[in-house]
Design a protein around this motif. Structure first.
Motif, mmCIF file in Angstrom:
data_model
loop_
_atom_site.group_PDB
_atom_site.id
_atom_site.type_symbol
_atom_site.label_atom_id
_atom_site.label_comp_id
_atom_site.label_asym_id
_atom_site.label_seq_id
_atom_site.Cartn_x
_atom_site.Cartn_y
_atom_site.Cartn_z
ATOM 1 N N MET A 19 14.247 83.554 55.401
ATOM 2 C CA MET A 19 14.384 84.754 56.234
ATOM 3 C C MET A 19 15.736 85.409 55.969
ATOM 4 S SD MET A 19 11.586 85.072 57.782
ATOM 5 C CE MET A 19 10.701 84.229 56.474
ATOM 6 N N SER A 20 16.763 84.583 55.805
ATOM 7 C CA SER A 20 18.097 85.102 55.511
ATOM 8 C C SER A 20 18.103 85.822 54.161
ATOM 9 C CB SER A 20 19.091 83.939 55.506
ATOM 10 O OG SER A 20 20.399 84.384 55.691
ATOM 11 N N LEU A 21 17.375 85.257 53.217
ATOM 12 C CA LEU A 21 17.257 85.893 51.902
ATOM 13 C C LEU A 21 16.641 87.286 52.049
ATOM 14 C CD1 LEU A 21 17.392 85.562 48.783
ATOM 15 C CD2 LEU A 21 15.160 84.463 48.894
ATOM 16 N N LEU A 22 15.605 87.382 52.863
ATOM 17 C CA LEU A 22 14.970 88.688 53.074
ATOM 18 C C LEU A 22 15.911 89.656 53.770
ATOM 19 C CD1 LEU A 22 11.363 87.626 54.159
ATOM 20 C CD2 LEU A 22 12.127 88.458 51.929
ATOM 21 N N ASN A 23 16.858 89.114 54.544
ATOM 22 C CA ASN A 23 17.791 89.973 55.274
ATOM 23 C C ASN A 23 18.832 90.639 54.381
ATOM 24 O OD1 ASN A 23 16.639 89.714 57.754
ATOM 25 N ND2 ASN A 23 17.912 87.990 58.382
ATOM 26 N N HIS A 25 17.972 92.801 52.542
ATOM 27 C CA HIS A 25 17.432 94.159 52.649
ATOM 28 C C HIS A 25 17.470 94.902 51.301
ATOM 29 C CE1 HIS A 25 16.877 93.586 56.830
ATOM 30 N NE2 HIS A 25 18.172 93.511 57.098
ATOM 31 N N GLN A 26 18.103 96.088 51.312
ATOM 32 C CA GLN A 26 18.078 96.973 50.148
ATOM 33 C C GLN A 26 18.625 96.278 48.899
ATOM 34 O OE1 GLN A 26 16.689 99.922 49.832
ATOM 35 N NE2 GLN A 26 17.337 100.068 47.676
ATOM 36 N N GLU A 27 19.681 95.486 49.095
ATOM 37 C CA GLU A 27 20.296 94.847 47.931
ATOM 38 C C GLU A 27 19.366 93.817 47.300
ATOM 39 O OE1 GLU A 27 23.784 94.029 50.190
ATOM 40 O OE2 GLU A 27 25.033 95.029 48.709
ATOM 41 N N LEU A 28 18.461 93.240 48.097
ATOM 42 C CA LEU A 28 17.476 92.316 47.537
ATOM 43 C C LEU A 28 16.585 93.065 46.541
ATOM 44 C CD1 LEU A 28 16.139 89.541 47.433
ATOM 45 C CD2 LEU A 28 14.727 90.221 49.380
ATOM 46 N N LEU A 29 16.202 94.278 46.902
ATOM 47 C CA LEU A 29 15.382 95.079 45.988
ATOM 48 C C LEU A 29 16.141 95.368 44.697
ATOM 49 C CD1 LEU A 29 13.743 97.597 48.498
ATOM 50 C CD2 LEU A 29 12.771 95.509 47.521
ATOM 51 N N GLU A 30 17.461 95.625 44.835
ATOM 52 C CA GLU A 30 18.267 95.903 43.643
ATOM 53 C C GLU A 30 18.341 94.661 42.752
ATOM 54 O OE1 GLU A 30 21.979 97.320 45.181
ATOM 55 O OE2 GLU A 30 21.013 99.015 46.181
ATOM 56 N N ILE A 31 18.491 93.484 43.384
ATOM 57 C CA ILE A 31 18.517 92.226 42.617
ATOM 58 C C ILE A 31 17.169 92.003 41.941
ATOM 59 C CG2 ILE A 31 18.503 89.709 42.890
ATOM 60 C CD1 ILE A 31 20.711 90.103 45.018
ATOM 61 N N LEU A 32 16.098 92.212 42.695
ATOM 62 C CA LEU A 32 14.769 91.961 42.146
ATOM 63 C C LEU A 32 14.423 92.919 41.011
ATOM 64 C CD1 LEU A 32 12.703 91.106 45.368
ATOM 65 C CD2 LEU A 32 13.482 89.558 43.565
ATOM 66 N N ILE A 138 25.044 77.340 48.453
ATOM 67 C CA ILE A 138 25.196 78.419 49.430
ATOM 68 C C ILE A 138 25.012 77.788 50.809
ATOM 69 C CG2 ILE A 138 24.411 80.676 50.191
ATOM 70 C CD1 ILE A 138 23.082 81.064 47.464
ATOM 71 N N PRO A 139 26.079 77.313 51.444
ATOM 72 C CA PRO A 139 25.922 76.672 52.750
ATOM 73 C C PRO A 139 25.636 77.698 53.845
ATOM 74 C CG PRO A 139 28.227 76.794 52.146
ATOM 75 C CD PRO A 139 27.459 77.329 50.970
ATOM 76 N N GLY A 140 25.318 77.185 55.037
ATOM 77 C CA GLY A 140 25.050 78.050 56.187
ATOM 78 C C GLY A 140 23.689 77.760 56.770
ATOM 79 N N CYS A 141 23.548 77.943 58.071
ATOM 80 C CA CYS A 141 22.282 77.645 58.739
ATOM 81 C C CYS A 141 21.981 78.724 59.775
ATOM 82 C CB CYS A 141 22.365 76.267 59.404
ATOM 83 S SG CYS A 141 20.865 75.794 60.307
ATOM 84 N N PRO A 142 21.325 79.812 59.313
ATOM 85 C CA PRO A 142 20.959 80.108 57.925
ATOM 86 C C PRO A 142 22.160 80.633 57.139
ATOM 87 C CG PRO A 142 20.289 81.930 59.294
ATOM 88 C CD PRO A 142 20.881 80.893 60.216
ATOM 89 N N PRO A 143 22.073 80.648 55.813
ATOM 90 C CA PRO A 143 23.171 81.169 55.011
ATOM 91 C C PRO A 143 23.351 82.669 55.202
ATOM 92 C CG PRO A 143 21.329 80.488 53.625
ATOM 93 C CD PRO A 143 20.971 80.119 55.019
ATOM 94 N N ASP A 144 24.592 83.117 54.991
ATOM 95 C CA ASP A 144 24.940 84.529 55.120
ATOM 96 C C ASP A 144 24.249 85.331 54.008
ATOM 97 O OD1 ASP A 144 26.127 86.997 55.166
ATOM 98 O OD2 ASP A 144 28.192 86.263 55.196
ATOM 99 N N PRO A 145 23.448 86.345 54.356
ATOM 100 C CA PRO A 145 22.770 87.133 53.316
ATOM 101 C C PRO A 145 23.723 87.699 52.277
ATOM 102 C CG PRO A 145 21.901 87.690 55.470
ATOM 103 C CD PRO A 145 23.072 86.781 55.713
ATOM 104 N N ALA A 146 24.941 88.091 52.707
ATOM 105 C CA ALA A 146 25.902 88.654 51.748
ATOM 106 C C ALA A 146 26.304 87.600 50.716
ATOM 107 C CB ALA A 146 27.135 89.167 52.489
ATOM 108 N N LEU A 147 26.425 86.352 51.166
ATOM 109 C CA LEU A 147 26.797 85.273 50.247
ATOM 110 C C LEU A 147 25.645 84.976 49.279
ATOM 111 C CD1 LEU A 147 28.957 83.230 49.469
ATOM 112 C CD2 LEU A 147 28.044 81.679 51.202
ATOM 113 N N ILE A 148 24.410 85.053 49.768
ATOM 114 C CA ILE A 148 23.245 84.868 48.884
ATOM 115 C C ILE A 148 23.253 85.939 47.805
ATOM 116 C CG2 ILE A 148 20.735 84.831 48.726
ATOM 117 C CD1 ILE A 148 20.654 83.992 51.664
#
Ligand code: SF4
Length: 159
Positions: A19-23, A25-32, A138-148
């Motif tokens: 869920m954090s990965l999906l968060n 947002h826009q930058e995920l689309l840029e990565i993908l 990438i630690p965190g529970c959940p991990p920080d989306p910016a760090l992902i």
């Protein structure tokens, strides 16, 4: 430039890291845009493919299915990234470790309903790097989306 073959995997975790990965947002689309998503619970994949460039692994190694999957991931992946505290240090998934497997089985199945066909639990829950070599964390529970996002971007540049 060829697309990076990206996988995301869910071992013994709660899916919060995904869920954090999906968060992102826009930058995920840029990565993908630079990636081909070749395996992920987000796309209901059946078999982990060969030749994966980067794998994000959520969750610890807590049962024999997780163990088999971790070994397959390591064998078929260039860069393995532990995503979130369960993968990095066991976290919530490892809470059963102090009481041992017998207590966990009794609490899980003896006090509730046994269902045949459940995967057999490992004696101890282990973070991923205690089973296979991990290239980044990438630690965190959940991990920080910016760090992902930052970690994926760094490894995209190196791939
Ligand atoms: Fe869930 Fe936290 Fe474990 Fe991620 S690290 S799988 S969010 S419990």
């Amino acid at each position: 430039m060829r697309a990076i073959r990206l996988a995301t995997v869910w071992l013994s975790g709660c899916s919060g890291c995904h869920m954090s990965l999906l968060n992102i947002h826009q930058e995920l689309l840029e990565i993908l845009a630079h990636c081909e998503l070749v395996y992920s619970p987000l796309m209901d994949s059946k078999e982990y493919p060969q030749g994966v460039d980067i794998a994000l692994v959520e969750g610890a190694v807590g049962n024999e299915d997780n163990l088999e999957m971790a070994l397959i991931i390591r064998q078929r992946t260039g860069i393995v990234i532990s995503l979130g505290d369960c993968a990095v240090n066991g976290n919530v998934s490892a809470l059963r470790n102090p009481g041992g497997l017998a207590e966990a089985l009794e609490r899980s199945y003896g006090e509730t309903v046994w269902r045949p066909g459940l995967t057999r639990l490992e004696a101890r829950v282990l973070p991923v790097h205690q089973v296979i070599r991990v290239d980044a964390f990438i630690p965190g529970c959940p991990p920080d989306p910016a760090l992902i996002r930052q970690t994926i971007a760094q490894h995209l540049q190196r791939s």
